[in-house]
Design a protein around this motif. Structure first.
Motif, PDB file in Angstrom:
ATOM      1  N   TRP A 136     -11.065   7.587  40.388  1.00 53.54           N
ATOM      2  CA  TRP A 136     -11.646   8.706  39.648  1.00 53.54           C
ATOM      3  C   TRP A 136     -12.968   9.128  40.289  1.00 53.54           C
ATOM      4  O   TRP A 136     -13.664   8.331  40.918  1.00 53.54           O
ATOM      5  CB  TRP A 136     -11.925   8.294  38.205  1.00 53.54           C
ATOM      6  CG  TRP A 136     -10.712   7.862  37.424  1.00 53.54           C
ATOM      7  CD1 TRP A 136      -9.398   8.057  37.740  1.00 53.54           C
ATOM      8  CD2 TRP A 136     -10.727   7.150  36.183  1.00 53.54           C
ATOM      9  NE1 TRP A 136      -8.589   7.516  36.786  1.00 53.54           N
ATOM     10  CE2 TRP A 136      -9.370   6.948  35.818  1.00 53.54           C
ATOM     11  CE3 TRP A 136     -11.730   6.666  35.363  1.00 53.54           C
ATOM     12  CZ2 TRP A 136      -9.018   6.277  34.640  1.00 53.54           C
ATOM     13  CZ3 TRP A 136     -11.387   5.999  34.200  1.00 53.54           C
ATOM     14  CH2 TRP A 136     -10.039   5.808  33.839  1.00 53.54           C
TER      15      TRP A 136
ATOM     16  N   HIS B  80     -16.999   9.429  36.014  1.00 58.92           N
ATOM     17  CA  HIS B  80     -16.573   8.815  34.765  1.00 58.92           C
ATOM     18  C   HIS B  80     -17.801   8.552  33.903  1.00 58.92           C
ATOM     19  O   HIS B  80     -18.703   7.812  34.305  1.00 58.92           O
ATOM     20  CB  HIS B  80     -15.840   7.501  35.086  1.00 58.92           C
ATOM     21  CG  HIS B  80     -15.348   6.753  33.888  1.00 58.92           C
ATOM     22  ND1 HIS B  80     -14.912   5.435  33.976  1.00 58.92           N
ATOM     23  CD2 HIS B  80     -15.208   7.102  32.575  1.00 58.92           C
ATOM     24  CE1 HIS B  80     -14.518   5.030  32.785  1.00 58.92           C
ATOM     25  NE2 HIS B  80     -14.702   6.015  31.914  1.00 58.92           N
TER      26      HIS B  80
ATOM     27  N   SER C 150      -4.677   8.985  41.590  1.00 61.56           N
ATOM     28  CA  SER C 150      -5.584   8.817  40.437  1.00 61.56           C
ATOM     29  C   SER C 150      -6.950   9.433  40.700  1.00 61.56           C
ATOM     30  O   SER C 150      -7.988   8.839  40.402  1.00 61.56           O
ATOM     31  CB  SER C 150      -5.737   7.327  40.095  1.00 61.56           C
ATOM     32  OG  SER C 150      -4.489   6.704  39.950  1.00 61.56           O
TER      33      SER C 150
ATOM     34  N   ASP D 147      -8.763  11.759  39.289  1.00 59.79           N
ATOM     35  CA  ASP D 147      -9.312  12.579  38.200  1.00 59.79           C
ATOM     36  C   ASP D 147     -10.657  13.176  38.604  1.00 59.79           C
ATOM     37  O   ASP D 147     -11.505  12.493  39.187  1.00 59.79           O
ATOM     38  CB  ASP D 147      -9.531  11.726  36.954  1.00 59.79           C
ATOM     39  CG  ASP D 147      -8.239  11.282  36.304  1.00 59.79           C
ATOM     40  OD1 ASP D 147      -7.166  11.521  36.863  1.00 59.79           O
ATOM     41  OD2 ASP D 147      -8.322  10.669  35.217  1.00 59.79           O
TER      42      ASP D 147
ATOM     43  N   ASP E 187     -13.881  12.322  33.973  1.00 59.05           N
ATOM     44  CA  ASP E 187     -13.341  11.570  32.845  1.00 59.05           C
ATOM     45  C   ASP E 187     -14.426  11.414  31.793  1.00 59.05           C
ATOM     46  O   ASP E 187     -15.436  10.737  32.026  1.00 59.05           O
ATOM     47  CB  ASP E 187     -12.835  10.206  33.314  1.00 59.05           C
ATOM     48  CG  ASP E 187     -11.591  10.317  34.162  1.00 59.05           C
ATOM     49  OD1 ASP E 187     -10.493  10.425  33.594  1.00 59.05           O
ATOM     50  OD2 ASP E 187     -11.711  10.315  35.400  1.00 59.05           O
TER      51      ASP E 187
ATOM     52  N   ASP F 214      -4.892  14.798  40.330  1.00 64.94           N
ATOM     53  CA  ASP F 214      -4.647  14.260  38.991  1.00 64.94           C
ATOM     54  C   ASP F 214      -5.368  15.175  38.008  1.00 64.94           C
ATOM     55  O   ASP F 214      -5.655  16.327  38.332  1.00 64.94           O
ATOM     56  CB  ASP F 214      -5.101  12.804  38.906  1.00 64.94           C
ATOM     57  CG  ASP F 214      -4.267  11.980  37.925  1.00 64.94           C
ATOM     58  OD1 ASP F 214      -4.060  12.460  36.798  1.00 64.94           O
ATOM     59  OD2 ASP F 214      -3.838  10.869  38.274  1.00 64.94           O
ATOM     60  N   ASP F 215      -5.689  14.695  36.817  1.00 67.29           N
ATOM     61  CA  ASP F 215      -6.291  15.571  35.814  1.00 67.29           C
ATOM     62  C   ASP F 215      -7.625  16.127  36.291  1.00 67.29           C
ATOM     63  O   ASP F 215      -8.458  15.387  36.827  1.00 67.29           O
ATOM     64  CB  ASP F 215      -6.498  14.798  34.514  1.00 67.29           C
ATOM     65  CG  ASP F 215      -5.192  14.325  33.911  1.00 67.29           C
ATOM     66  OD1 ASP F 215      -4.215  15.089  33.952  1.00 67.29           O
ATOM     67  OD2 ASP F 215      -5.148  13.188  33.416  1.00 67.29           O
ATOM     68  N   CYS F 216      -7.839  17.426  36.057  1.00 69.76           N
ATOM     69  CA  CYS F 216      -9.137  18.023  36.394  1.00 69.76           C
ATOM     70  C   CYS F 216     -10.225  17.444  35.489  1.00 69.76           C
ATOM     71  O   CYS F 216     -11.209  16.893  35.963  1.00 69.76           O
ATOM     72  CB  CYS F 216      -9.070  19.540  36.263  1.00 69.76           C
ATOM     73  SG  CYS F 216      -7.980  20.344  37.454  1.00 69.76           S
TER      74      CYS F 216
ATOM     75  N   ALA G 122     -10.334  14.930  32.058  1.00 68.08           N
ATOM     76  CA  ALA G 122      -9.590  14.092  31.124  1.00 68.08           C
ATOM     77  C   ALA G 122     -10.531  13.603  30.029  1.00 68.08           C
ATOM     78  O   ALA G 122     -11.620  13.104  30.317  1.00 68.08           O
ATOM     79  CB  ALA G 122      -8.962  12.901  31.858  1.00 68.08           C
TER      80      ALA G 122
ATOM     81  N   LYS H  72     -10.950  10.893  27.182  1.00 71.60           N
ATOM     82  CA  LYS H  72     -10.359   9.569  27.080  1.00 71.60           C
ATOM     83  C   LYS H  72     -10.972   8.729  25.954  1.00 71.60           C
ATOM     84  O   LYS H  72     -12.116   8.935  25.567  1.00 71.60           O
ATOM     85  CB  LYS H  72     -10.537   8.800  28.401  1.00 71.60           C
ATOM     86  CG  LYS H  72      -9.679   9.324  29.543  1.00 71.60           C
ATOM     87  CD  LYS H  72      -9.876   8.475  30.791  1.00 71.60           C
ATOM     88  CE  LYS H  72      -8.871   8.837  31.876  1.00 71.60           C
ATOM     89  NZ  LYS H  72      -7.509   8.383  31.540  1.00 71.60           N
TER      90      LYS H  72
ATOM     91  N   GLY I 218      -4.658  20.490  40.075  1.00 69.94           N
ATOM     92  CA  GLY I 218      -4.768  19.305  39.224  1.00 69.94           C
ATOM     93  C   GLY I 218      -3.646  19.246  38.220  1.00 69.94           C
ATOM     94  O   GLY I 218      -2.846  20.180  38.083  1.00 69.94           O
TER      95      GLY I 218
END
Length: 439
Positions: free
Chosen positions: A188, A191, A232, A234, A237, A255-257, A259, A261, A290
């Motif tokens: 990632w 985060h 992975s 991201d 996050d 992966d996710d632009c 996320a 969580k 993404g």
């Protein structure tokens, strides 16, 4: 629905006032502390950490990484220090995982032993990392190790191969990441966990996202493979955080632009280490590639009061992606997507069951709720309207599409059990359409 929209409007007013800045402080340069310029192959973690520690001990201030490449392992930011990457500066992550010693860190919804990020902060107030320089994870060795393991075992988890993130901030408040370039993360990119008052603005996040390598067998030349996909990867996050602004960012990842969580499992709602994600504003961003503009999951419990507005969405990117785990009670509510321009996006909705590493722990399946979701003022092109359905027993209610004009190959929305699905001025391929019936 009116009450939820009023709450979101109040949220926007509060966000518009969220502008924090660096207090005037003395400036220093990392080379003042023994960091050597012109030695990009040399890992200088010790000298770089000394620069951060001594700047903090001396009362704080801006610590500048000058033009050039400087390689490092895991670094810990300290109180009062703004880490500034100047034009042409590259802080380059080590390609040796030994430079990221295992510690307790939050990863995939749990605090557990794993590798730290290149830049870490914990329990600080006033965290500052600024550009216009670049934080580069030099991730190819980590991607190669992951794809090699995946070739050996198609069911391997994300955490079987240690890969450092670029940035990880835990239990911090008043956080700014401004005008920075994030490149080639091993895992990632950015985060934030249990943080409040976060502003991420003008950040460019890129990770290669081509096809994964198709090599199998023990005798394949993995050292010779050119990896063009970061697994992975991201972009951002937002994990168990409150009051977060993500503004004017460019994200192109595999992966996710973005996320949102929390945690996962049948007892997720009881996890005090995973408070709700709430009061999130995402605006003026360019989502070029993404797996979702805004994704709730893969581990998430309560996500509420989220605004995504005035953004561009590129080819193949779903707009609203909600992962509904059959082993986790989830509540996603008060989500507004407003003023989006789509250029070949994947879908408006990618809302459906998510069973990755599903583990009910011997308990009856919990139920999840999705409610008060509005998509309005959206134009452009996309592949399909997508999916809006949950697991058996999940509740999806009060979903409104308003003032939408789109060109698409598939104008139907695949709908499960939904209560209160409304279309107001939804024009697909030149024709106004009505909301489909629920199952």
């Amino acid at each position: 629905m009116r009450r939820s929209l009023a709450a979101l409007a109040a949220l926007l007013v509060a966000f518009s006032a969220l502008t924090v800045g660096r207090a005037d402080a003395a400036d220093a340069v990392i080379t003042d502390f023994g960091v050597q310029a012109g030695e990009s192959d040399r890992v200088q973690t010790v000298a770089l950490q000394r620069a951060i520690d001594e700047t903090s001990a001396g009362g704080g201030g801006r610590l500048t990484v000058p033009e050039g490449e400087f390689r490092t392992g895991a670094l810990d930011l300290k109180a009062g220090v703004e880490l500034h990457l100047a034009e042409g500066a590259v802080l380059l992550g080590s390609d040796d995982i030994a430079d990221f010693p295992i510690r307790q860190t939050r990863i995939e919804g749990k605090v557990q032993p794993w590798v730290p990020a290149v830049l870490n902060a914990k329990g600080l107030s006033g965290v500052r990392v600024t550009g216009p320089g670049t934080l580069d994870g030099d991730g190819k060795p980590y991607w190669t190790a992951f794809w090699k393991r995946r070739a050996e075992n198609r069911k391997c988890t994300n955490l079987e191969v240690h890969r450092p993130r670029l940035m990880y901030f835990e239990s911090c408040d008043d956080v700014e990441v401004i005008d920075l370039n994030l490149r080639n993360s091993g895992f990632w990119n950015l985060h934030v966990y249990k943080c409040a008052g976060v502003r991420i603005e003008g950040v460019s996040i890129r990770a290669p996202h081509g096809d994964p390598p198709r090599i199998t067998g023990d005798d394949q030349p993995w050292d010779e493979v050119s990896i063009d996909r970061a697994p992975s990867s991201d972009g951002i996050d937002v994990d168990s955080c409150q009051s977060v602004v993500i503004r004017d960012c460019v994200i192109s990842v595999g992966d996710d632009c973005i996320a949102l969580k929390g945690t996962k499992g049948p007892r997720a709602m009881e996890d005090e280490a995973s408070p709700p994600v709430e009061n999130i504003l995402i605006e003026g961003c360019d989502f070029q590639s993404g797996h979702g503009v805004m994704t709730c999951g893969s581990e998430a419990t309560i996500v509420r009061n989220v605004v995504v507005r005035d953004c561009k969405v590129g080819p193949g990117v779903p707009v609203c992606r909600l992962k509904l785990r059959p082993d986790t009670p989830q509540r996603y509510e008060n989500l507004l997507f407003d003023g989006l321009t789509l250029d070949g996006a994947q879908s408006l909705f990618d809302v459906k069951p998510w069973r990755q590493f599903y583990d009910p722990q011997g308990m009856a399946p919990p139920k999840s709720e999705v409610r008060n979701v509005v998509l309005r003022n959206i134009t452009g092109s996309l592949r399909s309207l997508g999916d809006l359905r949950g697991n058996r027993g999940d509740s999806i209610e009060n979903v409104t599409l308003s003032n939408i004009e789109l060109i698409t190959d598939r104008g139907d929305l695949r709908v499960g059990e939904v209560v209160g699905l409304r279309y107001v001025g939804v024009v697909i391929n030149g024709d106004e359409i009505e909301a489909p019936d629920s199952e």
